[in-house]
Design a protein around this motif. Structure first.
Motif, PDB file in Angstrom:
ATOM      1  N   VAL A  87       0.859  -1.192   0.000  1.00 23.65           N
ATOM      2  CA  VAL A  87       0.000   0.000   0.000  1.00 23.65           C
ATOM      3  C   VAL A  87       0.893   1.239   0.000  1.00 23.65           C
ATOM      4  CG1 VAL A  87      -1.698   1.319   1.323  1.00 23.65           C
ATOM      5  CG2 VAL A  87      -1.917  -1.160   1.154  1.00 23.65           C
ATOM      6  N   LEU A  88       0.632   2.134  -0.925  1.00 22.34           N
ATOM      7  CA  LEU A  88       1.404   3.365  -1.052  1.00 22.34           C
ATOM      8  C   LEU A  88       1.166   4.245   0.169  1.00 22.34           C
ATOM      9  CD1 LEU A  88       3.104   5.074  -3.152  1.00 22.34           C
ATOM     10  CD2 LEU A  88       0.924   6.132  -3.751  1.00 22.34           C
ATOM     11  N   LEU A  89       2.242   4.644   0.849  1.00 21.83           N
ATOM     12  CA  LEU A  89       2.141   5.489   2.035  1.00 21.83           C
ATOM     13  C   LEU A  89       2.795   6.830   1.748  1.00 21.83           C
ATOM     14  CD1 LEU A  89       1.392   5.845   5.045  1.00 21.83           C
ATOM     15  CD2 LEU A  89       3.639   4.871   5.599  1.00 21.83           C
ATOM     16  N   ILE A  90       2.001   7.891   1.865  1.00 21.04           N
ATOM     17  CA  ILE A  90       2.544   9.238   1.711  1.00 21.04           C
ATOM     18  C   ILE A  90       2.254  10.024   2.983  1.00 21.04           C
ATOM     19  CG2 ILE A  90       2.386   9.234  -0.814  1.00 21.04           C
ATOM     20  CD1 ILE A  90      -0.095  10.997  -0.583  1.00 21.04           C
ATOM     21  N   VAL A  91       3.109  10.989   3.247  1.00 24.55           N
ATOM     22  CA  VAL A  91       2.981  11.804   4.455  1.00 24.55           C
ATOM     23  C   VAL A  91       3.015  13.261   4.045  1.00 24.55           C
ATOM     24  CG1 VAL A  91       4.048  12.395   6.659  1.00 24.55           C
ATOM     25  CG2 VAL A  91       4.097  10.030   5.861  1.00 24.55           C
ATOM     26  N   GLY A  92       2.171  14.047   4.669  1.00 21.26           N
ATOM     27  CA  GLY A  92       2.168  15.477   4.424  1.00 21.26           C
ATOM     28  C   GLY A  92       2.146  16.226   5.740  1.00 21.26           C
ATOM     29  N   GLY A  93       2.632  17.450   5.699  1.00 18.31           N
ATOM     30  CA  GLY A  93       2.598  18.281   6.893  1.00 18.31           C
ATOM     31  C   GLY A  93       3.943  18.904   7.199  1.00 18.31           C
ATOM     32  N   ILE A  94       4.125  19.196   8.472  1.00 19.31           N
ATOM     33  CA  ILE A  94       5.357  19.849   8.920  1.00 19.31           C
ATOM     34  C   ILE A  94       6.399  18.774   9.193  1.00 19.31           C
ATOM     35  CG2 ILE A  94       6.372  21.431  10.597  1.00 19.31           C
ATOM     36  CD1 ILE A  94       4.093  22.691   8.937  1.00 19.31           C
ATOM     37  N   ILE A  95       7.197  18.473   8.180  1.00 17.34           N
ATOM     38  CA  ILE A  95       8.239  17.456   8.279  1.00 17.34           C
ATOM     39  C   ILE A  95       9.566  18.125   7.924  1.00 17.34           C
ATOM     40  CG2 ILE A  95       9.022  15.169   7.533  1.00 17.34           C
ATOM     41  CD1 ILE A  95       6.154  15.131   8.681  1.00 17.34           C
ATOM     42  N   PRO A  96      10.480  18.219   8.867  1.00 21.32           N
ATOM     43  CA  PRO A  96      11.786  18.828   8.557  1.00 21.32           C
ATOM     44  C   PRO A  96      12.530  18.032   7.484  1.00 21.32           C
ATOM     45  CG  PRO A  96      11.477  18.649  10.932  1.00 21.32           C
ATOM     46  CD  PRO A  96      10.362  17.867  10.284  1.00 21.32           C
ATOM     47  N   ASP A  97      13.261  18.742   6.640  1.00 28.43           N
ATOM     48  CA  ASP A  97      14.017  18.102   5.560  1.00 28.43           C
ATOM     49  C   ASP A  97      14.900  16.962   6.063  1.00 28.43           C
ATOM     50  OD1 ASP A  97      12.937  19.856   3.700  1.00 28.43           O
ATOM     51  OD2 ASP A  97      14.651  21.230   3.762  1.00 28.43           O
TER      52      ASP A  97
END
Length: 141
Positions: A87-97
């Motif tokens: 299952v493709l997992l993507i994350v969005g939001g405040i994630i430091p580089d």
């Protein structure tokens, strides 16, 4: 008949800000995807169980709280345990580089930071789930 891409959008942890998740969910829906929005304050277990029950192709996690280094590894672990690693997992939001490489190493396909366009998210999901969509349409033919 093509099967629509099914995407679970979830807000884990105690973060109560879901405006961005709702905007992304609407963009995915408007792009023809089937979207399941779990709502606020989901645990990793609840998210993975919903993904299993809903037979999704992708999971979008929205995190603004800074808890991504705790929550995302647990989600990745549970996906493997439930045999959902594909299952493709993507994350969005405040994630430091500096945290992105570790998240990708754990199994996150992509991280979308503030300012990412909803069209980029739609295109990424379509591209990465295209083979699933094509396989389903061949099976039904």
């Amino acid at each position: 008949m093509d099967r629509r891409i099914r995407v679970l959008v979830a807000k884990p942890g105690l973060d109560g800000h879901d405006r961005g998740a709702k905007i992304v969910a609407r963009a995915l829906r408007d792009a023809g995807m089937e979207v399941i929005y779990t709502g606020l304050r989901q645990t990793p277990e609840m998210i993975v169980e919903a993904a299993l029950q809903e037979d999704v192709d992708a999971i979008g996690i929205s995190i603004l709280s800074g808890a991504h280094n705790t929550i995302v590894p647990k989600i990745c672990e549970l996906l493997k345990v439930q045999d959902l690693a594909e299952v493709l997992l993507i994350v969005g939001g405040i994630i430091p580089d500096e945290d992105i490489p570790r998240l990708k190493q754990l199994g996150v396909a992509e991280v979308f930071q503030p300012g990412a366009s909803t069209q980029d998210i739609v295109d990424f999901i379509r591209k990465r789930t295209k083979s699933v969509e094509s396989q389903e349409s061949r099976v039904e033919s």
